[in-house]
Design a protein around this motif. Structure first.
Motif, PDB file in Angstrom:
ATOM      1  N   TRP A   1      59.365  56.467   2.777  1.00 25.60           N
ATOM      2  CA  TRP A   1      59.082  57.460   1.790  1.00 25.60           C
ATOM      3  C   TRP A   1      60.100  57.044   0.688  1.00 25.60           C
ATOM      4  CZ3 TRP A   1      56.464  62.093   1.498  1.00 25.60           C
ATOM      5  CH2 TRP A   1      55.777  62.520   2.620  1.00 25.60           C
ATOM      6  N   ALA A   2      59.571  57.138  -0.441  1.00 28.92           N
ATOM      7  CA  ALA A   2      60.244  56.753  -1.839  1.00 28.92           C
ATOM      8  C   ALA A   2      60.361  57.978  -2.687  1.00 28.92           C
ATOM      9  CB  ALA A   2      59.923  55.464  -2.554  1.00 28.92           C
ATOM     10  N   VAL A   3      61.237  58.111  -3.578  1.00 27.68           N
ATOM     11  CA  VAL A   3      61.337  59.180  -4.394  1.00 27.68           C
ATOM     12  C   VAL A   3      61.923  58.982  -5.941  1.00 27.68           C
ATOM     13  CG1 VAL A   3      63.917  59.920  -3.318  1.00 27.68           C
ATOM     14  CG2 VAL A   3      62.416  61.622  -4.444  1.00 27.68           C
ATOM     15  N   TYR A   4      61.389  59.650  -6.832  1.00 28.01           N
ATOM     16  CA  TYR A   4      62.079  59.609  -8.059  1.00 28.01           C
ATOM     17  C   TYR A   4      61.743  60.808  -8.777  1.00 28.01           C
ATOM     18  CZ  TYR A   4      57.225  58.876  -9.828  1.00 28.01           C
ATOM     19  OH  TYR A   4      55.770  58.936 -10.089  1.00 28.01           O
TER      20      TYR A   4
ATOM     21  N   LEU B   1      68.976  60.748  -8.349  1.00 27.49           N
ATOM     22  CA  LEU B   1      67.541  60.318  -8.552  1.00 27.49           C
ATOM     23  C   LEU B   1      67.594  59.280  -9.745  1.00 27.49           C
ATOM     24  CD1 LEU B   1      65.380  63.542  -7.882  1.00 27.49           C
ATOM     25  CD2 LEU B   1      65.883  61.607  -6.257  1.00 27.49           C
TER      26      LEU B   1
ATOM     27  N   PRO C   1      58.582  56.371 -12.317  1.00 26.10           N
ATOM     28  CA  PRO C   1      57.972  55.350 -11.340  1.00 26.10           C
ATOM     29  C   PRO C   1      58.875  54.000 -10.928  1.00 26.10           C
ATOM     30  CG  PRO C   1      56.168  56.258 -12.361  1.00 26.10           C
ATOM     31  CD  PRO C   1      57.319  56.559 -13.269  1.00 26.10           C
TER      32      PRO C   1
ATOM     33  N   ALA D   1      61.894  54.441  -8.666  1.00 28.08           N
ATOM     34  CA  ALA D   1      61.759  55.071  -7.297  1.00 28.08           C
ATOM     35  C   ALA D   1      62.426  54.453  -6.390  1.00 28.08           C
ATOM     36  CB  ALA D   1      60.212  54.765  -6.896  1.00 28.08           C
ATOM     37  N   GLN D   2      62.981  55.014  -5.681  1.00 24.45           N
ATOM     38  CA  GLN D   2      64.413  54.751  -4.596  1.00 24.45           C
ATOM     39  C   GLN D   2      63.816  54.943  -3.201  1.00 24.45           C
ATOM     40  OE1 GLN D   2      67.251  57.219  -6.793  1.00 24.45           O
ATOM     41  NE2 GLN D   2      68.657  55.238  -6.089  1.00 24.45           N
TER      42      GLN D   2
ATOM     43  N   THR E   1      58.868  63.359  -7.527  1.00 27.64           N
ATOM     44  CA  THR E   1      57.673  62.751  -6.791  1.00 27.64           C
ATOM     45  C   THR E   1      58.141  62.000  -5.484  1.00 27.64           C
ATOM     46  OG1 THR E   1      56.696  62.588  -8.944  1.00 27.64           O
ATOM     47  CG2 THR E   1      55.733  61.054  -7.302  1.00 27.64           C
ATOM     48  N   PHE E   2      57.454  62.332  -4.434  1.00 29.39           N
ATOM     49  CA  PHE E   2      57.587  61.503  -3.333  1.00 29.39           C
ATOM     50  C   PHE E   2      56.429  60.656  -3.132  1.00 29.39           C
ATOM     51  CE2 PHE E   2      60.051  65.124  -2.635  1.00 29.39           C
ATOM     52  CZ  PHE E   2      61.357  64.877  -2.090  1.00 29.39           C
ATOM     53  N   SER E   3      56.789  59.388  -2.724  1.00 25.33           N
ATOM     54  CA  SER E   3      55.690  58.221  -2.353  1.00 25.33           C
ATOM     55  C   SER E   3      55.951  58.006  -0.712  1.00 25.33           C
ATOM     56  CB  SER E   3      55.768  57.303  -3.285  1.00 25.33           C
ATOM     57  OG  SER E   3      54.928  56.161  -3.053  1.00 25.33           O
TER      58      SER E   3
END
Length: 172
Positions: free
Chosen positions: A48-51, A120, A124, A127-128, A165-167
């Motif tokens: 999971w990545a997030v920004y 954060l 995009p 994204a961390q 945003t979660f990826s």
């Protein structure tokens, strides 16, 4: 040999969190939801990545877009200590989805100290990595995402928001 197709299933419990009312110079407020992940047995893991978006130009964080604009910044790539007097900001932490198992939370977003949250980065490109597991997870695991925010003494009254945003993806 016909092998099964590797897959990853990711879900988020809700797409809206209310942190309640913040008061300039007051204490921090929190809110949470969960993210969950499962994979097929032929998958090599998940991540999971997030920004955040913030003010769309300088930093992520809770943003008041109407006049007079103001940003409770999430300073990016570090942690934010919301227990300090006069401090302000916005961030999040994640709980370990499997206790002491094979899933790992990255250092900035681990929830070891109450009131300290991971910052954060914006957009995009910022994204961390939030959490990951190297290995399949055939039973759904969930992680509690806790957001924290605090308004400093110079914060402007009004309605603030942030789009986080979660990826999620799989290792194949």
């Amino acid at each position: 040999t016909v092998a099964s197709i590797p897959s990853v299933n990711c879900s988020i419990s809700t797409n809206s969190i209310d942190l309640g009312s913040l008061y300039p110079g007051g204490s921090f407020s929190t809110g949470n939801h969960t993210i969950a992940t499962s994979t097929s047995a032929t998958t090599s893991g998940y991540y999971w990545a997030v920004y955040g978006e913030g003010d769309d130009s300088t930093d992520a964080g809770l943003y008041k877009s109407s006049a007079t604009t103001y940003l409770l910044a999430s300073t990016g790539s570090t942690t934010i200590d919301l227990t300090t007097p006069g401090g302000e900001g916005f961030g999040l932490v994640a709980s370990d989805p499997d206790g002491a198992g094979t899933a790992s939370i990255t250092t900035d977003f681990s929830n070891g100290t109450p009131g300290v949250f991971g910052a954060l980065d914006r957009g995009p490109a910022g994204a961390q990595l939030l959490l990951y597991q190297n290995g399949p997870e055939t039973v759904s695991e969930s992680s509690t995402i806790t957001y924290g925010a605090k308004a400093g003494t110079s914060a402007v009254a009004g309605s603030y928001q942030e789009t986080v945003t979660f990826s999620c993806g799989g290792y194949y």
